[in-house]
Enzyme design. Structure first.
Site, short mmCIF file in Angstrom:
data_model
loop_
_atom_site.label_atom_id
_atom_site.label_comp_id
_atom_site.label_asym_id
_atom_site.label_seq_id
_atom_site.Cartn_x
_atom_site.Cartn_y
_atom_site.Cartn_z
N HIS A 117 -83.20 5.41 5.16
CA HIS A 117 -84.58 5.30 4.97
C HIS A 117 -84.40 4.94 3.28
O HIS A 117 -85.43 4.38 2.99
CB HIS A 117 -85.22 6.38 5.08
CG HIS A 117 -86.03 6.54 6.26
ND1 HIS A 117 -87.15 7.28 6.44
CD2 HIS A 117 -86.32 5.42 6.69
CE1 HIS A 117 -88.22 6.86 7.43
NE2 HIS A 117 -87.60 6.21 7.77
N HIS A 354 -97.87 3.49 2.30
CA HIS A 354 -96.29 3.38 2.65
C HIS A 354 -95.58 4.32 1.72
O HIS A 354 -94.74 4.78 1.83
CB HIS A 354 -95.62 2.13 2.47
CG HIS A 354 -94.25 1.46 3.56
ND1 HIS A 354 -93.22 1.74 2.53
CD2 HIS A 354 -94.54 1.71 4.44
CE1 HIS A 354 -91.94 2.57 3.78
NE2 HIS A 354 -92.97 1.84 4.78
N LYS A 356 -95.15 7.41 -0.02
CA LYS A 356 -94.91 9.04 0.15
C LYS A 356 -95.01 10.12 -0.88
O LYS A 356 -93.86 10.17 -2.11
CB LYS A 356 -93.19 9.29 1.59
CG LYS A 356 -93.51 8.65 2.55
CD LYS A 356 -92.59 7.30 2.34
CE LYS A 356 -92.84 6.62 3.47
NZ LYS A 356 -92.68 4.91 3.46
#
Ligand SMILES: O=C(O)c1cnc2c(C(=O)O)cccc2c1O
Length: 468
Positions: A117, A354, A356
Site C-alpha cells: 500500500h 482516498h 487517510k
C-alpha cells in the site's frame, strides 16, 4: 483569486508542515491554489534537477506516470516498487517495456492477504534529496477528483564526506526520521533499494520534523514490535506525545477510505487494541480503558452512501472505497462511530476521500494534539494485530505515513489550532483536510459498501450502481 500560484509560492505557504492536498478538477480555482499540488508540480523542474527517482505504490499506470515527469526527466533512472504478482506483475512489466530507464522492484509479500500500500516518491536531485509520502495511486483517476494527501519533505542537502561516519547514522533529526526510513527500506531486503539506502545515508535529514509511521509485513517481536504499525504510534505518543493531563477527554479522529474486519465487538480490536495506541500519551499508558470508550472518545470519518452518490465522480468513486457487505454486516457497532465526509473549508466535500488521516481532537474540535497522514486504512492488515499475549505484532501489508507533533514545530508546542483565525504563534494553524466539528451520520445514513447495488437514487451523473 484566479492567478495560478507558482510552486515556490505553494511550498512557501505550506511551510513548516508541508502537508498539502492534490488538485481537484471541477472545483473553484481558489481551492486548488491553496496548499494544493498536482503530480506534475511535484515532479517539475522547479523542485530541482532530477538525477533519478523511485516510485513506491499500490497501482502504477506506467505510461501515464512517465507523462507526469517533465520531458527532460523522462529518461532518468526510475525504480518502480510494487507488490504485484502473477498476471498483475506481467501487466505492470508490459507497461514498462518501452522505458529502458525503468527498473522494477517487487516487494515480497510473505503474509497472505498483504498488499504493498505504501505510496512514496524518493527524488534525487543534483543538489539534494526529497521524500514525498502521499496517498494516491499512480493512475490518472487518483489525481482527478478525489481528496488525497501529500507530505513533501524539505530538500535534504548532501552530506560532505567529512560529515559521514563509518558506523551509525549521521545527519538525522530529533525525530529519527532518517534512521526509521533506512530501517523501513532495509526490511524489503531488495538489492535495488540498497542503492536508495545509500543515497539516503549520504544526505542530511536534520530538517525532518515529522515522525515516520510505517508498517512492514511480518510477525514482529521484542523491540521490533514497537517499530511498526499502531505500536510505533503507541511508542512515539508514550515518549513524545501530549501530557496525559492536557488531553484528558480528547477524542481520536480516524479518517480512511476502506475498512477491514475489526472483530465481533468494539472491545476487541477497535477500542481494545488499536484505540489504546492512538490514545497513548506521556506519563500514562493510555487515556482510557477499552470499557470506558464512548462515541465521544472515537470519531470515525468514512464516506456515506450519500457522500459517494453526490460526489464529483458519482457512484464510481466507490470503486476506490472497497468496504464489503460481508464485513459491514458483521460489525454494526462500528457504524455508531461514523461521521460524514465534509470538507467545505477546502472546497472538497464532493471530492471523494482516498486520503487517510488520524488526529487527537480537543472536546470542541478546535485543536489537535497530533496529526497523521498515511496510506493505512482502518484494518488489522495495515496497523497490525497483537498476538501471543501481546508479545508479537502481526502485520500483513506495507504502509507508510508521517506524524506531526506540535512540540517539533513550535518550542513547547502543545497543540495545533484547526481554526485558522484562532491560531497563535504558540498554537499554529494546521491545515487539516476535513471540516470540524465533525458531522455524525443521521439515522438514515449508511456507510458506503461497494459490493451491493444502489438503484433507488441516481448519482451526480444520473447513473445507478450495479457492482459486477
Ligand atoms: O490505494 C490503495 O492502496 C488501494 C488498495 N486497495 C484497493 C482495492 C482493493 O484492495 O480491493 C480496491 C480499490 C481501490 C484500492 C486502493 O486504492
Amino acid at each position: 483569486e484566479d492567478h495560478q500560484a507558482t510552486f515556490q509560492e505553494v511550498m512557501k505557504e505550506a511551510s513548516p508542515f508541508n502537508f498539502l492536498l492534490t488538485k481537484v478538477t471541477g472545483i473553484p480555482a481558489e481551492f486548488n491554489n491553496k496548499l494544493s499540488v498536482h503530480i506534475k508540480d511535484i515532479l517539475s523542474v522547479e523542485m530541482g534537477e532530477l538525477v533519478e527517482s523511485a516510485q513506491f505504490n499500490f497501482m502504477h499506470d506506467i505510461p501515464w506516470l512517465m507523462e507526469q515527469y517533465p520531458a527532460e526527466h523522462r529518461s532518468k533512472p526510475l525504480l518502480i516498487v510494487h507488490g504485484e504478482e502473477r498476471q498483475g506483475k506481467v501487466t505492470l512489466h508490459e507497461g514498462a517495456q518501452n522505458f529502458p530507464n525503468i527498473t522494477m522492484c517487487q516487494a515480497k509479500l510473505d503474509m497472505i492477504y498483504g498488499t504493498h500500500h505504501s505510496k512514496m516518491m524518493l527524488l534525487l536531485y543534483t543538489n539534494g534529496l526529497r521524500v514525498v509520502i502521499h496517498t494516491a495511486n499512480l493512475i490518472e483517476q487518483d489525481w482527478y477528483q478525489k481528496t488525497q494527501g501529500v507530505w513533501i519533505s524539505p530538500l535534504f542537502p548532501k552530506l560532505d564526506k567529512s560529515q559521514m561516519s563509518s558506523d551509525g547514522i549521521t545527519g538525522d533529526s530529533i525525530t529519527h526520521f532518517k534512521k526509521d526510513l533506512v530501517e523501513y527500506l532495509t526490511m524489503y531486503k531488495s538489492f535495488s533499494l540498497l542503492r536508495w539506502k545509500q543515497h539516503i545515508l549520504q544526505h542530511d535529514f536534520t530538517s525532518a520534523k515529522v515522525f515516520l509511521v510505517a508498517s512492514v509485513p511480518g510477525r514482529h517481536t521484542g523491540e521490533s514490535k514497537n517499530k511498526w504499525g499502531h505500536m510505533k504510534v503507541r511508542k512515539v505518543l508514550g515518549k513524545q506525545g501530549p501530557q496525559a493531563s492536557f488531553v484528558k477527554n480528547w477524542s481520536v479522529a480516524g479518517q480512511f477510505s476502506s475498512v477491514g474486519s475489526l472483530g465481533a465487538d468494539q472491545s476487541k480490536y477497535l477500542c481494545g487494541e488499536w484505540l489504546q495506541s492512538m490514545l497513548s500519551a506521556k506519563g500514562v499508558g493510555t487515556l482510557y480503558a477499552a470499557k470506558d470508550v464512548t462515541i465521544k472518545t472515537l470519531k470515525l470519518i468514512f464516506p456515506s452512501k450519500e457522500n459517494v452518490r453526490t460526489s464529483l465522480e458519482g457512484y464510481p468513486a466507490g470503486a476506490s472505497i472497497p468496504y464489503n457487505i460481508q464485513n459491514a454486516r458483521k460489525q454494526q457497532y462500528f457504524h455508531a462511530f461514523l461521521h460524514k465526509w465534509k470538507a467545505d473549508k477546502r472546497g472538497r466535500s464532493r471530492a471523494s476521500p482516498h486520503i487517510k488521516t488520524y488526529a487527537l481532537l480537543s472536546p470542541d474540535s478546535k485543536n489537535a494534539a497530533w496529526f497523521m497522514v498515511t496510506s493505512a486504512n482502518m484494518s488489522k492488515a495495515a496497523w497490525g494485530t497483537l498476538e501471543k499475549n501481546g508479545n508479537q505484532l502481526m502485520i500483513r501489508s506495507y504502509e507508510i505515513g508521517v506524524m506531526f507533533l506540535p512540540e517539533y514545530f513550535v518550542d513547547g508546542g502543545e497543540q495545533f489550532s484547526l481554526v485558522e483565525d484562532q491560531s497563535t504563534e504558540a498554537t499554529p494553524y494546521f491545515p487539516i483536510p476535513w471540516d470540524v466539528p465533525l458531522e455524525p451520520y443521521t439515522k438514515a445514513d449508511r456507510p458506503w459498501v461497494w459490493d451491493i447495488p444502489y438503484t433507488d437514487k441516481p448519482d451526480s451523473h444520473g447513473n445507478a450502481w450495479i457492482p459486477g
